[in-house]
Design a protein around this motif. Structure first.
Motif, PDB file in Angstrom:
ATOM      1  N   ASP A 180      73.543  87.928  62.406  1.00  0.00           N
ATOM      2  CA  ASP A 180      74.553  87.056  61.793  1.00  0.00           C
ATOM      3  C   ASP A 180      74.231  86.700  60.347  1.00  0.00           C
ATOM      4  OD1 ASP A 180      72.331  85.535  62.334  1.00  0.00           O
ATOM      5  OD2 ASP A 180      73.425  83.813  63.152  1.00  0.00           O
ATOM      6  N   ILE A 181      73.281  87.420  59.732  1.00  0.00           N
ATOM      7  CA  ILE A 181      72.939  87.105  58.347  1.00  0.00           C
ATOM      8  C   ILE A 181      74.127  87.352  57.435  1.00  0.00           C
ATOM      9  CG2 ILE A 181      72.088  89.407  57.742  1.00  0.00           C
ATOM     10  CD1 ILE A 181      69.865  88.010  56.133  1.00  0.00           C
ATOM     11  N   LEU A 182      74.272  86.525  56.430  1.00  0.00           N
ATOM     12  CA  LEU A 182      75.372  86.679  55.483  1.00  0.00           C
ATOM     13  C   LEU A 182      75.279  88.032  54.778  1.00  0.00           C
ATOM     14  CD1 LEU A 182      75.231  83.115  53.856  1.00  0.00           C
ATOM     15  CD2 LEU A 182      76.986  83.963  55.420  1.00  0.00           C
ATOM     16  N   LEU A 183      76.454  88.686  54.598  1.00  0.00           N
ATOM     17  CA  LEU A 183      76.553  89.941  53.839  1.00  0.00           C
ATOM     18  C   LEU A 183      75.596  91.021  54.356  1.00  0.00           C
ATOM     19  CD1 LEU A 183      76.915  88.569  50.183  1.00  0.00           C
ATOM     20  CD2 LEU A 183      78.711  89.314  51.736  1.00  0.00           C
ATOM     21  N   ARG A 184      75.442  91.077  55.650  1.00  0.00           N
ATOM     22  CA  ARG A 184      74.567  92.098  56.229  1.00  0.00           C
ATOM     23  C   ARG A 184      75.036  93.496  55.834  1.00  0.00           C
ATOM     24  NH1 ARG A 184      71.064  92.831  60.744  1.00  0.00           N
ATOM     25  NH2 ARG A 184      71.092  95.023  61.374  1.00  0.00           N
ATOM     26  N   GLU A 185      76.323  93.662  55.718  1.00  0.00           N
ATOM     27  CA  GLU A 185      76.871  94.985  55.417  1.00  0.00           C
ATOM     28  C   GLU A 185      76.416  95.477  54.043  1.00  0.00           C
ATOM     29  OE1 GLU A 185      79.826  91.843  54.124  1.00  0.00           O
ATOM     30  OE2 GLU A 185      78.574  92.271  55.893  1.00  0.00           O
ATOM     31  N   ALA A 186      76.159  94.550  53.109  1.00  0.00           N
ATOM     32  CA  ALA A 186      75.691  94.961  51.780  1.00  0.00           C
ATOM     33  C   ALA A 186      74.309  95.604  51.881  1.00  0.00           C
ATOM     34  CB  ALA A 186      75.654  93.764  50.845  1.00  0.00           C
ATOM     35  N   PHE A 187      73.459  95.045  52.722  1.00  0.00           N
ATOM     36  CA  PHE A 187      72.127  95.628  52.919  1.00  0.00           C
ATOM     37  C   PHE A 187      72.223  96.976  53.632  1.00  0.00           C
ATOM     38  CE2 PHE A 187      71.196  91.043  52.648  1.00  0.00           C
ATOM     39  CZ  PHE A 187      70.213  91.044  51.667  1.00  0.00           C
ATOM     40  N   GLU A 188      73.101  97.039  54.622  1.00  0.00           N
ATOM     41  CA  GLU A 188      73.248  98.289  55.377  1.00  0.00           C
ATOM     42  C   GLU A 188      73.762  99.408  54.478  1.00  0.00           C
ATOM     43  OE1 GLU A 188      75.840  96.971  58.450  1.00  0.00           O
ATOM     44  OE2 GLU A 188      74.218  96.358  59.804  1.00  0.00           O
ATOM     45  N   GLU A 189      74.745  99.077  53.626  1.00  0.00           N
ATOM     46  CA  GLU A 189      75.275 100.090  52.711  1.00  0.00           C
ATOM     47  C   GLU A 189      74.204 100.524  51.707  1.00  0.00           C
ATOM     48  OE1 GLU A 189      78.706  98.374  50.972  1.00  0.00           O
ATOM     49  OE2 GLU A 189      79.846  98.305  52.849  1.00  0.00           O
ATOM     50  N   ALA A 190      73.405  99.561  51.257  1.00  0.00           N
ATOM     51  CA  ALA A 190      72.328  99.898  50.332  1.00  0.00           C
ATOM     52  C   ALA A 190      71.311 100.810  51.009  1.00  0.00           C
ATOM     53  CB  ALA A 190      71.648  98.622  49.842  1.00  0.00           C
ATOM     54  N   ASP A 191      70.981 100.494  52.253  1.00  0.00           N
ATOM     55  CA  ASP A 191      70.023 101.331  53.004  1.00  0.00           C
ATOM     56  C   ASP A 191      70.573 102.738  53.183  1.00  0.00           C
ATOM     57  OD1 ASP A 191      67.947 102.211  54.720  1.00  0.00           O
ATOM     58  OD2 ASP A 191      69.095 101.561  56.462  1.00  0.00           O
ATOM     59  N   GLU A 192      71.846 102.826  53.544  1.00  0.00           N
ATOM     60  CA  GLU A 192      72.456 104.134  53.757  1.00  0.00           C
ATOM     61  C   GLU A 192      72.433 104.960  52.468  1.00  0.00           C
ATOM     62  OE1 GLU A 192      76.779 106.039  55.151  1.00  0.00           O
ATOM     63  OE2 GLU A 192      76.386 103.889  55.336  1.00  0.00           O
ATOM     64  N   HIS A 193      72.684 104.311  51.356  1.00  0.00           N
ATOM     65  CA  HIS A 193      72.697 105.048  50.091  1.00  0.00           C
ATOM     66  C   HIS A 193      71.305 105.539  49.715  1.00  0.00           C
ATOM     67  CE1 HIS A 193      74.411 106.141  46.180  1.00  0.00           C
ATOM     68  NE2 HIS A 193      73.227 105.761  45.668  1.00  0.00           N
ATOM     69  N   LEU A 194      70.300 104.766  50.103  1.00  0.00           N
ATOM     70  CA  LEU A 194      68.928 105.119  49.720  1.00  0.00           C
ATOM     71  C   LEU A 194      68.288 106.156  50.642  1.00  0.00           C
ATOM     72  CD1 LEU A 194      67.651 101.529  48.810  1.00  0.00           C
ATOM     73  CD2 LEU A 194      68.071 103.408  47.201  1.00  0.00           C
ATOM     74  N   GLN A 195      68.927 106.438  51.770  1.00  0.00           N
ATOM     75  CA  GLN A 195      68.371 107.430  52.702  1.00  0.00           C
ATOM     76  C   GLN A 195      68.851 108.842  52.347  1.00  0.00           C
ATOM     77  OE1 GLN A 195      66.012 106.511  54.791  1.00  0.00           O
ATOM     78  NE2 GLN A 195      66.319 104.320  54.267  1.00  0.00           N
ATOM     79  N   GLN A 196      68.664 109.217  51.087  1.00  0.00           N
ATOM     80  CA  GLN A 196      69.034 110.547  50.614  1.00  0.00           C
ATOM     81  C   GLN A 196      67.779 111.408  50.478  1.00  0.00           C
ATOM     82  OE1 GLN A 196      71.969 110.621  47.303  1.00  0.00           O
ATOM     83  NE2 GLN A 196      71.777 108.366  47.281  1.00  0.00           N
ATOM     84  N   ARG A 197      68.013 112.702  50.305  1.00  0.00           N
ATOM     85  CA  ARG A 197      66.878 113.623  50.168  1.00  0.00           C
ATOM     86  C   ARG A 197      66.212 113.479  48.805  1.00  0.00           C
ATOM     87  NH1 ARG A 197      66.922 117.787  53.922  1.00  0.00           N
ATOM     88  NH2 ARG A 197      65.852 119.175  52.455  1.00  0.00           N
TER      89      ARG A 197
END
Length: 375
Positions: free
Chosen positions: A83-100
């Protein structure tokens, strides 16, 4: 209140600081202190990883650091509360950083995506800054109150001086005090000039029990030397003369030149500055109560080296009983302290006007402190 009246008005500044603090607290309350603290901790961890790994994890950097970075970012996001605020911002950041492969632009993009988080976290800093500003503003009001209170004391004193009778016969106080001061100064010069140094130093040492006779306590090495060594039988001027002798010349006068140099040579300024000021009565004189206590101590002190002068001191001590001391003293103080400018201000009524303004200001400052309590 007009704009000109609010310039340098610490109460108005405190009011603005209070309004700013209220807005900042409201902005925190919109999301809740606990939730924003939780978000701040997550943001600090996430941005800390970005800052630490950006250089080794980009371009042709350290591959091991690159893998380590992606693992830590993923782990940080997985540990986030649901329930953390703006969790989706962290998730999107993580997804973007999981590149080759990552570049500096990827890190810049992620930081941009996290700006909404930074804005929310910044509300805590805004609130803390506003609280610090409020406390500073309140301290300025407290300082202004202190300064205004002192200003009122000064103006009230001027008013009292202005009411004094400048034609009063202040010589009824001045003459006995002057006679005593002249007598004690003469007696002290003779005592310092003629008495053995050990007697002079012993007298000065005994003055420690009389706080209203403020002689400086003699240095311990000097005190011990004049008490125990034969040169202590010489008067103070002779010891100072010895202290200026060369070592070879001093050999002819004392048995231990080095001891005299240590004890006296390094204390010449102390001995040279000994005068009767601590034994005199100031002009204008102190209040009757202060004079009573001071003359009691002076009597005990002066009687030790110049008992003949005590009679002059008794005449001074009797002034509050035998004269209109308070009235004469106020006139003496007014004569001595009032400048031509202050006399003119009193005559024109400017002092009374300034006093009224200062009292009004003090009331406003005290009201402000009451309305805006300590935080």
């Amino acid at each position: 209140m007009s704009t000109s009246e609010t310039v340098d008005d610490p109460v108005a500044a405190l009011q603005r600081a209070d309004e700013r603090l209220a807005r900042a607290r409201q902005r925190v309350d919109e999301f809740g202190e606990a939730d924003l603290r939780q978000l701040a901790d997550a943001y600090d961890e996430f941005t800390g990883l970005l800052n630490r790994y950006e250089e080794p994890a980009t371009g042709d950097g350290d591959f091991q650091k690159f893998i380590e970075f992606q693992g830590k970012i993923e782990s940080a996001v997985e540990r986030l509360a649901d329930d953390i605020l703006l969790r989706e911002a962290f998730e999107e950041a993580d997804e973007h950083l999981q590149q080759r492969r990552l570049s500096e632009s990827d890190f810049a993009y992620v930081r941009e995506q996290l700006e909404p988080v930074a804005d929310l976290v910044g509300r805590l800093d805004e609130r803390d800054d506003a609280l610090a500003a409020y406390r500073r503003a309140r301290r300025r009001v407290e300082q202004a109150r202190h300064e205004t209170s002192e200003r009122i004391d000064d103006l009230e004193r001027l008013v009292r001086l202005g009411e004094a009778d400048l034609d009063a016969p202040t010589e009824r106080l001045r003459d006995p005090i002057g006679a005593y001061n002249d007598a004690v100064q003469t007696a002290w010069r003779e005592f310092r000039r003629d008495a053995p140094a050990r007697e002079v130093v012993a007298f000065l040492d005994s003055m420690g029990q009389f706080p209203l006779v403020p002689f400086e306590t003699p240095p311990s090495e000097l005190r011990e030397y004049v008490r125990e060594r034969p040169p202590g039988e010489k008067p103070v001027p002779k010891l100072l003369e010895y202290a200026d002798y060369s070592r070879s010349k001093l050999d002819h006068y004392v048995d231990d030149p080095a001891a005299l140099t240590r004890a006296v040579g390094t204390r010449q300024t102390y001995l040279q500055r000994l005068d009767a000021d601590p034994l005199t009565v100031d002009w204008p004189p102190p209040t009757a109560e202060e004079l009573e206590f001071r003359t009691k101590e002076l009597t005990a002190a002066v009687n030790r080296f110049a008992p003949d002068v005590v009679e002059h001191l008794r005449a001074v001590a009797a002034l509050p009983r035998e004269t209109e001391y308070r009235r004469l003293r106020e006139s003496a103080v007014a004569e001595a302290d009032l400048t031509d400018g202050e006399r003119e201000r009193l005559k024109s009524g400017a002092v009374e006007d300034e006093l009224a303004d200062a009292r009004e200001r003090l009331e406003r400052l005290e009201t402000g402190l009451s309305e805006y309590p300590e935080e």
